[in-house]
Design an enzyme around this catalytic site. Structure first.
Site, short mmCIF file in Angstrom:
data_model
loop_
_atom_site.label_atom_id
_atom_site.label_comp_id
_atom_site.label_asym_id
_atom_site.label_seq_id
_atom_site.Cartn_x
_atom_site.Cartn_y
_atom_site.Cartn_z
N ASP A 151 -10.00 -3.85 -5.44
CA ASP A 151 -9.25 -2.76 -4.79
C ASP A 151 -9.39 -1.51 -5.64
O ASP A 151 -9.13 -1.54 -6.84
CB ASP A 151 -7.77 -3.17 -4.70
CG ASP A 151 -6.88 -2.12 -4.04
OD1 ASP A 151 -7.39 -1.07 -3.61
OD2 ASP A 151 -5.66 -2.37 -3.95
N SER A 188 0.83 -1.20 0.00
CA SER A 188 0.00 0.00 0.00
C SER A 188 0.87 1.26 0.00
O SER A 188 1.64 1.47 -0.94
CB SER A 188 -0.97 -0.04 1.18
OG SER A 188 -1.96 0.95 1.06
N HIS A 247 -7.99 -4.83 -1.08
CA HIS A 247 -6.84 -4.07 -0.59
C HIS A 247 -6.52 -4.50 0.83
O HIS A 247 -7.40 -4.62 1.67
CB HIS A 247 -7.15 -2.57 -0.63
CG HIS A 247 -5.95 -1.72 -0.35
ND1 HIS A 247 -5.07 -1.34 -1.33
CD2 HIS A 247 -5.47 -1.18 0.80
CE1 HIS A 247 -4.11 -0.61 -0.80
NE2 HIS A 247 -4.34 -0.49 0.50
#
Length: 316
Positions: A251, A153, A281
């Site tokens: 995501d 991320s 995600h």
């Protein structure tokens, strides 16, 4: 493919966003409360906390040694958390799995967080630890081969930015970059990528939440137009290390990660894009206990340990 049923069960228990302001301290405390005790973590040959003394300052790192071999490849890991969450502890299980499945000594970086530390503090810490690892190679038991970087991320954002900084500085020791569902474009216009609309709601990370979650970083001087903040905006990607870009089907950030992998390949970088179906995600941190998602660590090991991969750009 629909979201994995085990993920769907968890998502169904989450409260709907109520629009209230985010409280970093409370959210960090909530994360810390979820960290399992040490005796429940994946055992490795050695796990030690040390301080990396760098020109940026003294940076806490946790070093995971998978085996008793005298030398290992090195993998420097940057945890995720929208630049203001995450820690050595919250991502301890990720670093352990990376060490186990790659056979590399993993160096997890406890970089400074927003909003207390404004841009580029966290990025500078990550880059400084990579340079420190190379300089301390003999003391760390580095085999002199791989010096890889990986992150999830916002940590994936730092991976791309560190790779670019190293290239521009003429620091050529980084051999691989691994980006798990990276946040590469901090311009959150929902029309920029189809996945921002396709996966806007119901999958954990929501498109409307991107701006408030990243505001702590952006309000500290991180300009979304800066390629060190939004690495996908870098014009020339040639000469960067071979890349593995892992994306999640459900995501909002999926398409920017896949576009980055494609652009790397077009620039002549050996780049593999691997989309995990049924995932969302954060699945590397939250759902790697599901066998088909634990595969991400094995794939990372295969990527890092492959002898080939420097002779052309491919995206698949």
């Amino acid at each position: 493919m629909t979201i994995h049923p085990e993920i769907a069960k968890i998502l169904s228990t989450l409260p709907a966003p109520d629009g209230s302001p985010l409280d970093p301290e409370a959210m960090r405390a909530g994360e810390a409360a979820q960290v399992p005790p040490a005796e429940q973590r994946e055992p490795l040959h050695a796990v030690v906390d040390v301080t990396a003394v760098t020109p940026t300052g003294e940076i806490p790192v946790r070093i995971y040694t998978p085996t008793g071999a005298e030398t290992h490849g090195l993998l420097v890991y940057f945890h995720g958390g929208a630049f203001f969450l995450g820690s050595l502890d919250t991502h301890d299980h990720v670093a352990r799995a990376l060490a186990k499945e790659t056979g590399h000594k993993v160096i997890s970086v406890g970089y400074r967080l927003a909003p207390e530390a404004a841009f580029p503090a966290g990025l500078d810490d990550c880059y400084a630890v990579v340079r420190w690892a190379a300089a301390q190679g003999e003391n760390l038991g580095w085999d002199g081969a791989n010096l890889a970087i990986a992150g999830d991320s916002s940590g994936g954002n730092f991976v791309a930015a560190v790779a670019a900084k190293a290239h521009d500085d003429g620091f050529s020791r980084i051999t691989h970059q691994v980006l798990f569902y990276p946040s590469l474009d901090l311009d959150f216009d929902a029309d920029r990528y189809a996945s921002l609309r396709e996966n806007a709601e119901g999958y954990g990370l929501e498109t409307e939440g991107l701006a408030p979650f990243n505001a702590f970083y952006l309000d500290g001087g991180a300009d979304p137009a800066d390629p060190l903040v939004s690495p996908i905006k870098r014009q020339d990607l040639a000469g960067l290390p071979p890349a593995l870009v892992i994306t999640a089907e459900h995501d909002p950030l999926r398409d920017e990660g896949e576009l980055y992998g494609l652009r790397l390949a077009e620039a002549g970088v050996d780049a593999t894009v691997s989309r995990y179906k049924g995932s969302n995600h954060g699945f590397v941190q939250n759902f790697s206990w599901i066998p088909e998602f634990y595969r991400v660590f094995e794939e990372t090991g295969e990527f890092l340990n492959a002898k080939a991969g420097l002779d052309g750009g491919t995206a698949q």
